[in-house]
Design an enzyme around this catalytic site. Sequence first.
Site, short mmCIF file in Angstrom:
data_model
loop_
_atom_site.label_atom_id
_atom_site.label_comp_id
_atom_site.label_asym_id
_atom_site.label_seq_id
_atom_site.Cartn_x
_atom_site.Cartn_y
_atom_site.Cartn_z
N CYS A 65 -30.56 29.04 -33.52
CA CYS A 65 -29.45 28.59 -34.33
C CYS A 65 -28.72 27.47 -33.60
O CYS A 65 -28.02 27.69 -32.64
CB CYS A 65 -28.49 29.75 -34.58
SG CYS A 65 -27.22 29.32 -35.76
N SER A 101 -45.58 31.49 -12.85
CA SER A 101 -44.21 31.91 -12.58
C SER A 101 -44.16 33.41 -12.30
O SER A 101 -44.73 34.20 -13.06
CB SER A 101 -43.32 31.57 -13.78
OG SER A 101 -42.02 32.08 -13.57
N GLY A 102 -43.45 33.78 -11.24
CA GLY A 102 -43.40 35.18 -10.83
C GLY A 102 -42.85 36.13 -11.89
O GLY A 102 -43.41 37.19 -12.14
N HIS A 103 -41.74 35.71 -12.54
CA HIS A 103 -41.05 36.68 -13.40
C HIS A 103 -41.77 36.97 -14.71
O HIS A 103 -41.35 37.83 -15.47
CB HIS A 103 -39.59 36.26 -13.64
CG HIS A 103 -39.39 35.13 -14.60
ND1 HIS A 103 -39.01 35.35 -15.91
CD2 HIS A 103 -39.50 33.80 -14.47
CE1 HIS A 103 -38.88 34.18 -16.52
NE2 HIS A 103 -39.17 33.22 -15.66
N ASN A 151 -46.64 30.79 -25.24
CA ASN A 151 -45.64 31.84 -25.06
C ASN A 151 -45.16 32.43 -26.38
O ASN A 151 -44.76 33.58 -26.43
CB ASN A 151 -44.44 31.30 -24.26
CG ASN A 151 -43.97 29.94 -24.71
OD1 ASN A 151 -44.75 28.99 -24.76
ND2 ASN A 151 -42.72 29.83 -25.06
N GLN A 160 -48.11 31.96 -18.96
CA GLN A 160 -48.33 33.16 -19.78
C GLN A 160 -49.72 33.77 -19.58
O GLN A 160 -49.95 34.91 -20.00
CB GLN A 160 -48.14 32.83 -21.27
CG GLN A 160 -46.71 32.55 -21.66
CD GLN A 160 -45.78 33.75 -21.50
OE1 GLN A 160 -46.20 34.90 -21.39
NE2 GLN A 160 -44.49 33.49 -21.47
N GLY A 199 -41.68 28.43 -12.83
CA GLY A 199 -42.71 27.75 -13.61
C GLY A 199 -42.30 26.34 -13.99
O GLY A 199 -43.11 25.41 -13.96
N THR A 216 -36.36 25.81 2.69
CA THR A 216 -36.72 27.09 3.31
C THR A 216 -37.30 28.02 2.26
O THR A 216 -36.76 28.16 1.16
CB THR A 216 -35.48 27.72 3.98
OG1 THR A 216 -35.01 26.79 4.96
CG2 THR A 216 -35.82 29.05 4.64
C1 LIG Z 1 -41.51 31.02 -19.04
C2 LIG Z 1 -42.42 29.85 -19.16
C3 LIG Z 1 -42.24 28.70 -18.38
C4 LIG Z 1 -41.07 28.53 -17.45
O1 LIG Z 1 -41.13 29.36 -16.32
P1 LIG Z 1 -39.77 29.61 -15.51
O2 LIG Z 1 -40.22 30.32 -14.28
O3 LIG Z 1 -38.90 30.45 -16.38
O4 LIG Z 1 -39.20 28.27 -15.21
C5 LIG Z 1 -43.13 27.66 -18.51
N1 LIG Z 1 -44.16 27.75 -19.37
C6 LIG Z 1 -44.38 28.83 -20.12
C7 LIG Z 1 -45.56 28.87 -21.03
C8 LIG Z 1 -43.52 29.92 -20.06
O5 LIG Z 1 -43.73 30.98 -20.83
#
Ligand SMILES: *Cc1c(COP(=O)(O)O)cnc(C)c1O
Length: 398
Positions: free
Chosen positions: A325, A199-201, A151, A179, A71, A237
């Site tokens: 922190c 973003s995939g994860h 997020n 999100q 992302g 790639t």
């Molecule tokens: C997690 C997140 C990203 C970053 O995505 P990554 O794949 O971890 O680099 C960007 N924007 C928002 C709102 C996110 O929650």
Amino acid sequence: MKTIYMDNNATTRVDPAVFEEMRPYFCDLYGNPSSMHRFGGQVGVRLREARARVAALLRCEPDEIIFTSCGSESDNTAIRSALSAQPDKRHIVTTRVEHPAILSLCKFLEKKEGYDVTYLGTDERGRIDLDEYRDAIRNDTAIVSVMWANNETGNIYPVEKMAVIARERGTVFHTDAVQAVGKIAIDLATTPIDMLSLSGHKLHAPKGVGALFVRKRLPFRPFLIGGHQESSRRAGTENTTGIIALGKACELAMTHMDEENTSVKTLRNRLENGLLERIPDAIVNGDRGNRLPNTTNISFGYVEGEAILLMMDQMGICASSGSACTSGSLEPSHVLRAMGVPFTFAHGSIRFSLSRFNTGAEVDSVLDTLPTIIENLRKLSPFSADKSAPACTKAFSE
Ligand SMILES: *Cc1c(COP(=O)(O)O)cnc(C)c1O
């Protein structure tokens, strides 16, 4: 001890069906999709299928999707592209509540490259004023970047309306939808949004793969220069396994969308209402009527969020706190600060973010555990005897 994972806005479990989909492409079907031979070509076929699956979820054209590594890369690519395609426009409009992938880049562009950035503020519920937004766009505004959903709080922003306003003013509109994708319906066929990051994860695909939607005919400048992958829009790639996984995750997201907005939302509400009933001096941060279905951000007054997290961690419960922190002083989150959440509450904020893999039993377990944790911490808290703001107000001086 079983882990209770309620930190899905940080990252998600790879769905087992996604894992099965990508598995053959590591050790058996490992060809390079750019190769001339059929061994590589059969991977290329799967990449085309993945592109079509992502496009179907977003309701756009497959060739409007560029696969990236995350992302953050998608966000950086979008902003850099708009700036380099329009060299005489040196102004950016964004918000104070963006993810660091946008916010830190904008601060960098301001400090190191002399761009002018307007950061829109929010009201106490985290909402953006549309008149203020309209007034912020100038003739030299190269790009507007506003997140679809936050997020930390889950707040949903009116990006479709904002994109219409940007289009009227001739300004490119980008949204960080990391999100939002997979949690709420997105229809790029009915909005003038020019670019969108995902973003995939964050939607049950693995880490290390993302995508950027770039609307057809929008001038585009690549971020990574090199080979001709992704129609010369992103060299390198392809992360074939990750892309195939992302495609499958998007397909699953379509079938699970209703579940996100019914059963996941019901669990979130049960957790949120249960905690508010059981714990005094707790408030929900954000716009309760207009949020992602999976997120609740709750401030527990007069305790430190990080202390709560540590105690929950000992019980196997994973969540996030809104304070980080740094150098000995606890800085409340920039999102809660933008909303003006009072000091004694901003420090005690916890974000729970659920997914379709959470269960009612897990919610019950948190409802059983957390009230005691908070009660014990409050007994130790220096604030609890005198429930007034502590002397230190440094955190709000920025
Ligand atoms: C997690 C997140 C990203 C970053 O995505 P990554 O794949 O971890 O680099 C960007 N924007 C928002 C709102 C996110 O929650």
